[in-house]
Design an enzyme around this catalytic site. Structure first.
Site, PDB file in Angstrom:
ATOM      1  CB  CYS A  76      27.111 -17.622  69.280  1.00 14.78           C
ATOM      2  SG  CYS A  76      26.734 -16.488  67.945  1.00 14.78           S
ATOM      3  CB  CYS A 216      22.707 -19.918  63.294  1.00 18.06           C
ATOM      4  SG  CYS A 216      22.917 -20.766  64.885  1.00 18.06           S
TER       5      CYS A 216
END
Length: 274
Positions: A76, A216
């Site tokens: 991430c 993201c």
């Protein structure tokens, strides 16, 4: 006898928000039920994910990413910037670089400091891969039809399906089905991309295990990789990517051997968990 409590720290990268738990002393990760309870926005702290920081030899720590549904993500980008800020600001010596282990390997970040705090982080995210176990039939899958749209599959340590011709307005409608498409054995993060009139890309991400998110980092990386492969964005140059929560900047090596992600990160608050 005092009840056990644990301190938590809330961070976000462009609104992609996380609960950070420092478990370097114990080395014990949280379970899926705990991550789901913490991420619940009504009955918990509320977050897109839980980031546990565990010990790791040769690095400042190891980040484990727990999605809001209890699943674990390999990587991430926004979360990594949050962990880097947390660890660096407690290191005591204002490091300019920091290594953190992730599911995608040990990644190096460069830190920009302002008034004693980490303002912006540039992460060397590692290579972009067009062939990986988590991609359709192992890949490559470039500009191929899938459920009525055209997509490119990219692994940034985690699987992505980039749709260059499907606008962000379609994310809520198409995202759930494409996330769980049987061609993706571990499910997929899905990027809906359109060009910005002023240059760069506008991207909305349906994130695996989370749903629609404000930002993201790995999704932005995958979007620029797919766009560059299609000749719509340059290699070896910083490309602005506008997400619902704000702007990131990405640079992709022409041979896909490295992708760099640059963006801000913010501390929100801290508290204690019973």
């Amino acid at each position: 006898m005092q009840p056990f409590v644990e301190r938590f720290f809330k961070y976000h990268g462009l609104g992609n928000d996380f609960v950070v738990l420092d478990r370097r002393a114990s080395g014990v990760d949280v379970d899926a039920d705990t991550s789901r309870r913490l991420c619940d926005r009504h009955f918990g702290v509320g977050a897109d994910g839980v980031l546990t920081v565990l010990p790791h030899a040769g690095a400042a720590g190891r980040m484990v990413v727990h999605n809001a549904d209890g699943s674990i993500a390999e990587m991430c980008g926004n979360g990594l910037r949050c962990v880097v800020k947390y660890v660096a600001e407690r290191a005591g010596d204002h490091p300019a670089r920091l290594d953190i282990a992730t599911g995608a390997g040990v990644l190096t970040s460069e830190l920009e400091w302002q008034a004693g705090q980490v303002e912006r982080v540039t992460v060397a995210m590692g290579p972009a891969r067009l062939s990986a176990r988590s991609l359709p039939n192992g890949g490559p899958f470039v500009q191929q039809p899938i459920d009525g749209v055209i997509g490119t599959a990219v692994s940034m340590g985690n699987p992505h399906l980039v749709l260059l011709a499907t606008p962000p307005a379609e994310a809520a409608r198409l995202g759930p089905g494409l996330e769980r498409h049987p061609l993706f054995v571990d499910r997929a993060n899905v990027e809906f991309v359109e060009p910005r009139p002023e240059g760069g890309l506008r991207v909305t991400v349906w994130e695996r295990g989370v749903g629609l998110t404000l930002a993201c980092g790995t999704g932005a990386c995958a979007a620029v990789v797919a766009s560059a492969l299609a000749g719509q964005s340059p290699f070896d140059a910083w490309v602005p990517v506008e997400l619902p929560g704000g702007r990131l900047e990405l640079r992709v090596a022409a041979d896909l051997s490295q992708v760099w992600l640059r963006g801000p990160v913010r501390f929100v608050y801290e508290g204690v968990l019973p």
